[in-house]
Design an enzyme around this catalytic site. Structure first.
Site, PDB file in Angstrom:
ATOM      1  N   SER A 263      20.894   3.913  21.715  1.00  0.00           N
ATOM      2  CA  SER A 263      21.783   4.744  21.697  1.00  0.00           C
ATOM      3  C   SER A 263      23.156   4.034  21.842  1.00  0.00           C
ATOM      4  CB  SER A 263      21.501   6.032  22.634  1.00  0.00           C
ATOM      5  OG  SER A 263      22.121   7.180  22.018  1.00  0.00           O
ATOM      6  N   HIS A 404      15.082  10.921  19.782  1.00  0.00           N
ATOM      7  CA  HIS A 404      16.069  10.098  19.843  1.00  0.00           C
ATOM      8  C   HIS A 404      15.506   9.692  21.464  1.00  0.00           C
ATOM      9  CE1 HIS A 404      20.102   8.557  20.524  1.00  0.00           C
ATOM     10  NE2 HIS A 404      20.165   8.968  21.625  1.00  0.00           N
TER      11      HIS A 404
END
Ligand code: GTR
Length: 423
Positions: A263, A404
């Site tokens: 990320s 994610h």
């Protein structure tokens, strides 16, 4: 006349703010605008780049300079490690499989000091270990279930699920993020793992008076200049200083350090590898906007949105491209190209639309001509592979099922690929 001008300005302001207010990410492939993909092998002046010499002497430097001055920001000056201290170590960690070291690096400048700790596990029986290096979000003690890991006293974002309510890390979250680190598999495969709490290098908040930035300020300065580093470049700088240490540690093979990140920290690992060619390979896990994803697709998170939510991540010059992607003479595939010819792995997750998986994939495809210039194999076709079906060349890509996150599946791919690429 004056009234008309004021009225015109007011309308423009209202239109501008309401367009921001109703920002809705686009998740519809049919609504992706037409965009120009800049050619990594053509200079800004239009010169074709057909040789490695021209790439290395002209095109690569101008791209690196563009990303430095307009996206991530320049590090104001060099600063070497002032002191290295092994603050804790054990020859018998992880049930005897590994050695553990906790190393504190200190930096001093302008009467200020910054310290950060590297948590290092090395497989036993390997003389000089290759390493995965990556930052963590909530402290070294969250990454591995080990009571000896020192808890950082650096500022942290609050997160109730980690028991962090007053911006302080604490023992409640020990081992809570082990699922993201896969330490057993890493060690069993003959790699070491080094991790650092990113908040020790620069707290992740829109306040540039603290962290590493402040060591470089002149008197009264509160923030970097418009072309100078935001937090991502600061975190990348920290990874390079960790590399300075690895070069001095005889237990580590510093020619085989793979920089990894998830990320925002995946954006960081890409920029670290682009800016510092000592990193042998790079992994971007779900890095999205400002990482691997093409900005001009405006799919999911956009430049405006990221600059608005996280004004401190990029340099101020990057704000020129908020809602203005067309004006960018580069796109993120050229960030990836800066890593060539070193191995690069970009990974997406099916449900992580915000990070634009297709944009991350296409970036690897459009960076490939630079790898091919070196005779390396990248991503040959613009068709995305199906889920859980990795393509693993010098440039590698997978999209896995799920959200994610970093999972065992991701690490299994990284380990297998890293072994093939580095040995
Ligand atoms: C999100 C941000 C992403 C990504 C993510 C993360 O809020 O919009 O760009 O960086 O945070 O780092 O977890």
């Amino acid at each position: 006349m004056k009234k008309i001008i004021v009225l015109f300005m007011l309308t423009a302001i209202i239109q501008y703010s309401s367009s921001q207010y109703v920002f809705k990410p686009n998740y519809d492939e049919d609504k992706v605008p037409e965009y120009v993909v800049s050619n990594p092998l053509k200079t800004f002046q239009g010169k074709e780049v057909k040789t490695i010499e021209l790439w290395e002497n002209e095109r690569r430097p101008e791209l690196l300079d563009f990303f430095t001055q307009n996206v991530y920001g320049e590090v104001p000056s060099e600063l070497a490690i002032t002191s290295i201290e092994i603050v804790e170590q054990s020859a018998d960690a992880l049930e005897g499989k590994a050695r553990r070291k906790q190393i504190e690096l200190a930096f001093e400048n302008n009467g200020k000091e910054l310290r950060f700790k590297i948590l290092l596990y090395l497989p036993k029986g390997i003389e000089k270990a290759p390493l995965f290096l990556g930052y963590n979000f909530y402290g070294n003690h969250t990454t591995i279930n080990d009571p000896h890991i020192i808890i950082s006293d650096a500022w942290s974002n609050n997160n109730a699920s980690f028991g962090i309510t007053n911006n302080k890390l604490n023992d409640q979250s020990r081992g809570l993020r082990t699922s993201r680190w896969c330490i057993e598999k890493i060690i069993d495969s003959g790699f070491g793992l080094a991790t650092i709490y990113y908040g020790e290098v620069d707290p992740d908040k829109n306040d540039m008076t603290d962290g590493i930035h402040s060591l470089f300020y002149s008197e009264g300065q509160q923030a970097p200049a418009s072309n100078e580093w935001g937090s991502i470049a600061a975190w990348s700088w920290g990874l390079s200083r960790a590399m300075d240490y690895f070069e001095k540690d005889a237990d580590i093979d510093a020619t085989k350090v793979i920089v990894f990140g998830h990320s925002r920290l995946g954006k960081t690992s890409l920029w670290a590898a682009a800016a510092d060619q000592r990193f042998a390979a790079a992994i971007s896990n779900n890095s999205g906007c400002g990482g691997a994803a093409l900005s001009k697709r405006k799919f999911g998170e956009t430049i405006w949105r990221i600059n608005d939510s996280f004004p401190h991540w990029f340099c101020d010059n990057f704000k020129k491209y908020s809602n203005n992607e067309e004006q960018l003479p580069v796109d993120q595939h050229e960030l990836l190209a800066l890593i060539a010819p070193r191995p690069l792995y970009v990974a997406s997750a099916e449900e992580d639309k915000w990070a634009d998986p297709r944009g991350e994939f296409l970036s690897t495809y459009y960076a490939t001509p630079v790898y091919e210039l070196y005779g390396k194999t990248g991503i040959k076709k613009p068709d995305m592979p199906s889920v859980n079906n990795p393509i693993q060349n010098t440039v590698a890509y997978h999209i896995r099922t799920g959200k994610h996150n970093v999972t065992d599946y991701d690490w299994e791919q990284y380990i297998k690929w890293a072994k093939e690429q580095l040995f």
